[in-house]
Structure formats: C-alpha cells, structure tokens
Design a protein around this motif. Structure first.
Motif, PDB file in Angstrom:
ATOM      1  N   LEU A  76       0.822  -1.207   0.000  1.00 33.52           N
ATOM      2  CA  LEU A  76       0.000   0.000   0.000  1.00 33.52           C
ATOM      3  C   LEU A  76       0.859   1.261   0.000  1.00 33.52           C
ATOM      4  O   LEU A  76       1.800   1.387   0.782  1.00 33.52           O
ATOM      5  CB  LEU A  76      -0.899   0.043   1.234  1.00 33.52           C
ATOM      6  CG  LEU A  76      -2.217  -0.751   1.207  1.00 33.52           C
ATOM      7  CD1 LEU A  76      -3.155  -0.193   0.164  1.00 33.52           C
ATOM      8  CD2 LEU A  76      -1.977  -2.221   1.044  1.00 33.52           C
ATOM      9  N   VAL A  77       0.505   2.198  -0.887  1.00 36.63           N
ATOM     10  CA  VAL A  77       1.134   3.509  -0.872  1.00 36.63           C
ATOM     11  C   VAL A  77       0.542   4.301   0.296  1.00 36.63           C
ATOM     12  O   VAL A  77      -0.676   4.361   0.455  1.00 36.63           O
ATOM     13  CB  VAL A  77       0.890   4.262  -2.195  1.00 36.63           C
ATOM     14  CG1 VAL A  77       1.520   5.660  -2.135  1.00 36.63           C
ATOM     15  CG2 VAL A  77       1.451   3.476  -3.369  1.00 36.63           C
ATOM     16  N   GLY A 111      -2.789  -0.733  -3.635  1.00 37.46           N
ATOM     17  CA  GLY A 111      -3.734   0.337  -3.323  1.00 37.46           C
ATOM     18  C   GLY A 111      -3.056   1.498  -2.636  1.00 37.46           C
ATOM     19  O   GLY A 111      -1.829   1.550  -2.532  1.00 37.46           O
ATOM     20  N   ILE A 112      -3.865   2.422  -2.150  1.00 38.14           N
ATOM     21  CA  ILE A 112      -3.351   3.599  -1.459  1.00 38.14           C
ATOM     22  C   ILE A 112      -4.268   3.942  -0.293  1.00 38.14           C
ATOM     23  O   ILE A 112      -5.494   3.796  -0.369  1.00 38.14           O
ATOM     24  CB  ILE A 112      -3.228   4.807  -2.409  1.00 38.14           C
ATOM     25  CG1 ILE A 112      -2.705   6.042  -1.643  1.00 38.14           C
ATOM     26  CG2 ILE A 112      -4.548   5.124  -3.111  1.00 38.14           C
ATOM     27  CD1 ILE A 112      -2.289   7.186  -2.533  1.00 38.14           C
ATOM     28  N   LEU A 113      -3.663   4.405   0.797  1.00 39.09           N
ATOM     29  CA  LEU A 113      -4.398   4.900   1.957  1.00 39.09           C
ATOM     30  C   LEU A 113      -4.235   6.414   2.000  1.00 39.09           C
ATOM     31  O   LEU A 113      -3.118   6.909   1.913  1.00 39.09           O
ATOM     32  CB  LEU A 113      -3.840   4.304   3.255  1.00 39.09           C
ATOM     33  CG  LEU A 113      -3.774   2.784   3.378  1.00 39.09           C
ATOM     34  CD1 LEU A 113      -3.132   2.406   4.705  1.00 39.09           C
ATOM     35  CD2 LEU A 113      -5.157   2.180   3.286  1.00 39.09           C
ATOM     36  N   GLY A 133      -1.136  13.540   4.325  1.00 42.94           N
ATOM     37  CA  GLY A 133      -1.846  12.282   4.272  1.00 42.94           C
ATOM     38  C   GLY A 133      -2.559  12.010   2.961  1.00 42.94           C
ATOM     39  O   GLY A 133      -3.218  10.973   2.820  1.00 42.94           O
ATOM     40  N   GLN A 134      -2.436  12.913   2.000  1.00 48.98           N
ATOM     41  CA  GLN A 134      -3.134  12.749   0.718  1.00 48.98           C
ATOM     42  C   GLN A 134      -2.182  12.511  -0.446  1.00 48.98           C
ATOM     43  O   GLN A 134      -2.497  11.760  -1.369  1.00 48.98           O
ATOM     44  CB  GLN A 134      -3.994  13.984   0.430  1.00 48.98           C
ATOM     45  CG  GLN A 134      -5.044  14.242   1.494  1.00 48.98           C
ATOM     46  CD  GLN A 134      -5.660  15.619   1.356  1.00 48.98           C
ATOM     47  OE1 GLN A 134      -6.175  15.982   0.296  1.00 48.98           O
ATOM     48  NE2 GLN A 134      -5.599  16.403   2.412  1.00 48.98           N
ATOM     49  N   GLY A 135      -1.041  13.178  -0.420  1.00 45.98           N
ATOM     50  CA  GLY A 135      -0.068  13.003  -1.488  1.00 45.98           C
ATOM     51  C   GLY A 135      -0.464  13.696  -2.774  1.00 45.98           C
ATOM     52  O   GLY A 135      -1.524  14.317  -2.875  1.00 45.98           O
ATOM     53  N   ASP A 144      -5.417   0.554  -8.106  1.00 47.64           N
ATOM     54  CA  ASP A 144      -6.773   0.057  -8.364  1.00 47.64           C
ATOM     55  C   ASP A 144      -7.687   0.203  -7.147  1.00 47.64           C
ATOM     56  O   ASP A 144      -8.908   0.162  -7.282  1.00 47.64           O
ATOM     57  CB  ASP A 144      -6.697  -1.416  -8.764  1.00 47.64           C
ATOM     58  CG  ASP A 144      -7.977  -1.897  -9.414  1.00 47.64           C
ATOM     59  OD1 ASP A 144      -8.505  -1.187 -10.288  1.00 47.64           O
ATOM     60  OD2 ASP A 144      -8.446  -2.993  -9.056  1.00 47.64           O
ATOM     61  N   PHE A 145      -7.102   0.392  -5.974  1.00 49.59           N
ATOM     62  CA  PHE A 145      -7.867   0.429  -4.723  1.00 49.59           C
ATOM     63  C   PHE A 145      -7.481   1.674  -3.924  1.00 49.59           C
ATOM     64  O   PHE A 145      -6.311   1.947  -3.721  1.00 49.59           O
ATOM     65  CB  PHE A 145      -7.589  -0.850  -3.924  1.00 49.59           C
ATOM     66  CG  PHE A 145      -8.070  -0.826  -2.504  1.00 49.59           C
ATOM     67  CD1 PHE A 145      -9.381  -0.501  -2.189  1.00 49.59           C
ATOM     68  CD2 PHE A 145      -7.207  -1.153  -1.466  1.00 49.59           C
ATOM     69  CE1 PHE A 145      -9.823  -0.492  -0.872  1.00 49.59           C
ATOM     70  CE2 PHE A 145      -7.635  -1.152  -0.151  1.00 49.59           C
ATOM     71  CZ  PHE A 145      -8.947  -0.821   0.148  1.00 49.59           C
ATOM     72  N   HIS A 146      -8.479   2.421  -3.488  1.00 51.81           N
ATOM     73  CA  HIS A 146      -8.257   3.639  -2.694  1.00 51.81           C
ATOM     74  C   HIS A 146      -9.084   3.553  -1.421  1.00 51.81           C
ATOM     75  O   HIS A 146     -10.309   3.451  -1.472  1.00 51.81           O
ATOM     76  CB  HIS A 146      -8.662   4.876  -3.507  1.00 51.81           C
ATOM     77  CG  HIS A 146      -8.477   6.171  -2.781  1.00 51.81           C
ATOM     78  ND1 HIS A 146      -8.968   7.370  -3.268  1.00 51.81           N
ATOM     79  CD2 HIS A 146      -7.864   6.477  -1.602  1.00 51.81           C
ATOM     80  CE1 HIS A 146      -8.651   8.341  -2.429  1.00 51.81           C
ATOM     81  NE2 HIS A 146      -7.990   7.827  -1.401  1.00 51.81           N
ATOM     82  N   LEU A 147      -8.403   3.582  -0.278  1.00 53.82           N
ATOM     83  CA  LEU A 147      -9.092   3.640   1.003  1.00 53.82           C
ATOM     84  C   LEU A 147      -8.856   5.028   1.589  1.00 53.82           C
ATOM     85  O   LEU A 147      -7.715   5.418   1.832  1.00 53.82           O
ATOM     86  CB  LEU A 147      -8.585   2.554   1.952  1.00 53.82           C
ATOM     87  CG  LEU A 147      -9.407   2.346   3.235  1.00 53.82           C
ATOM     88  CD1 LEU A 147      -9.252   0.915   3.743  1.00 53.82           C
ATOM     89  CD2 LEU A 147      -9.030   3.328   4.330  1.00 53.82           C
TER      90      LEU A 147
END
Length: 208
Positions: A76-77, A111-113, A133-135, A144-147
């Motif tokens: 996770l990024v 994905g990324i948090l 916290g957003q980048g 493909d996945f964003h939390l």
C-alpha cells in the motif's frame, strides 16, 4: 465591416437607452449546521457502489487491517502525513512516495491509503487537495484500490460549504465514487480514470 461588427452594432442599437434591470441572484449558499451529515454522506457514497464504514477513532487501525486482509492488499502507498495511529501494526508493506514513485510503481501497488481535505454529504464527494496524508494527485489515480479516511469534522453539507473551506490555489481532486465511465451503448467500465474500488472510513468521536 465584418459580420461580427454588423451583429454587435445591431445589438448596441437595440439596447440603446434601455434602463438597467436588476437581476435577482438567488445563488445557493452555505447550509446551516445540521445533524445527520455522517449518515447522509455514508448513504450517498454507498449509492456510488463504494464501501463505507463508520468507526470510532480507536478502531480505525483494526478496521483498515480487516479491509486490507479482505481485499488481499499487501503493498500500500501511504502518503507522508497519514496518521500513524490509523495504520495497522502489521500485515502490509508500506510504500513511501520518496523518491517519487513512477507510474509503473504505482500500477503494481495494491492500493493507497489517504486522508482528505473535505467530504460533501449531499453529493457523496470526497475532495483531496494534496495536503498531509493525501499526497500528489497521481497517487490516487493509478492504484486500483483507494481507502480514504474521513474525520467527522471534515464533513460539510453541500458544495458551497466545501468551496468555502478549500484553497483554489491547491490541486483539487473531487471523487464521487469509484472511477467509472459508459460508452454510447451504456456499457459501464470501471477503473478507467482512477481506482476501480473506493472504500471510505468515516471516523467519529464515538462509535455510532
């Protein structure tokens, strides 16, 4: 005279001497404070086929860990500034954007948090502004996945409320559900312009 000049001359002649008319401007403004914004945001986000969880702050890390395990997301990024207490203690590989990740690197991440800048209850929209916290924008477009974790005090009623909180000089990304597009025959394709899977965690002072 050109055709443009002729047209403008006719317009000027037609309005010459006409008194100014006051035009009512009943633009929609900020909404008064109201209850139920958490429930409304959750309802509207679910309408976009995104997963939504409402949890007390003490339960964020466990919920994130369970979500990652369910989706088998291990790499996770995590942008700089993402709150450490919200991260699972184990079970995933943390990828930092320093040095900057390439498009290929982001494409291979699971994905990324992120956090967010503001969330709009009425439209179910999450807004990112590349803050802590957003980048940068690319980080939330390629995986493909964003939390996304949203604090309750970041939720506003409508778009005018959100605009009042945002800095127009920052790079703003407005997210209303997972990325999806349809062709002229209404064949829906997900994940073309951003993450195919969106999951939103709403953090409240106490569990609701």
């Amino acid at each position: 005279m050109s055709a443009r000049d002729v047209i403008l001359a006719r317009v000027r002649a037609a309005v010459e001497g006409v008194p100014d008319v006051e035009i009512p401007r009943s633009y929609r403004g900020a909404a008064p404070a109201s209850e139920g914004l958490v429930d409304l945001l959750a309802e509207r986000v679910r309408h976009y086929k995104a997963a939504v969880h409402v949890v007390a702050e003490t339960g964020v890390a466990d919920l994130v860990a369970a979500s990652l395990a369910e989706r088998r997301a291990r790499r996770l990024v995590v942008p700089e500034g993402f709150p450490e207490p919200w991260l699972p203690a184990q079970g995933f590989e943390r990828i930092a954007d320093e040095p900057r990740l390439s498009a290929s690197d982001l494409d291979t991440a699971d994905g990324i948090l992120t956090t967010c800048a503001v969330a709009i209850a009425e439209t179910g929209t999450i807004v990112l502004d590349a803050g802590a916290g957003q980048g940068r924008r690319a980080l939330t477009l390629l995986p493909d996945f964003h939390l996304c974790v949203v604090r309750q005090d970041q939720i506003v009623a409508n778009v005018p409320d959100a605009v009042a909180r945002l800095d127009p000089g920052r790079p703003l990304t407005w997210i209303s559900g997972p990325s999806a597009t349809s062709d002229i025959e209404l064949n829906r394709v997900e994940g073309v312009h951003g993450p195919r899977i969106l999951e939103v965690v709403i953090v409240t002072p106490a569990a609701t």
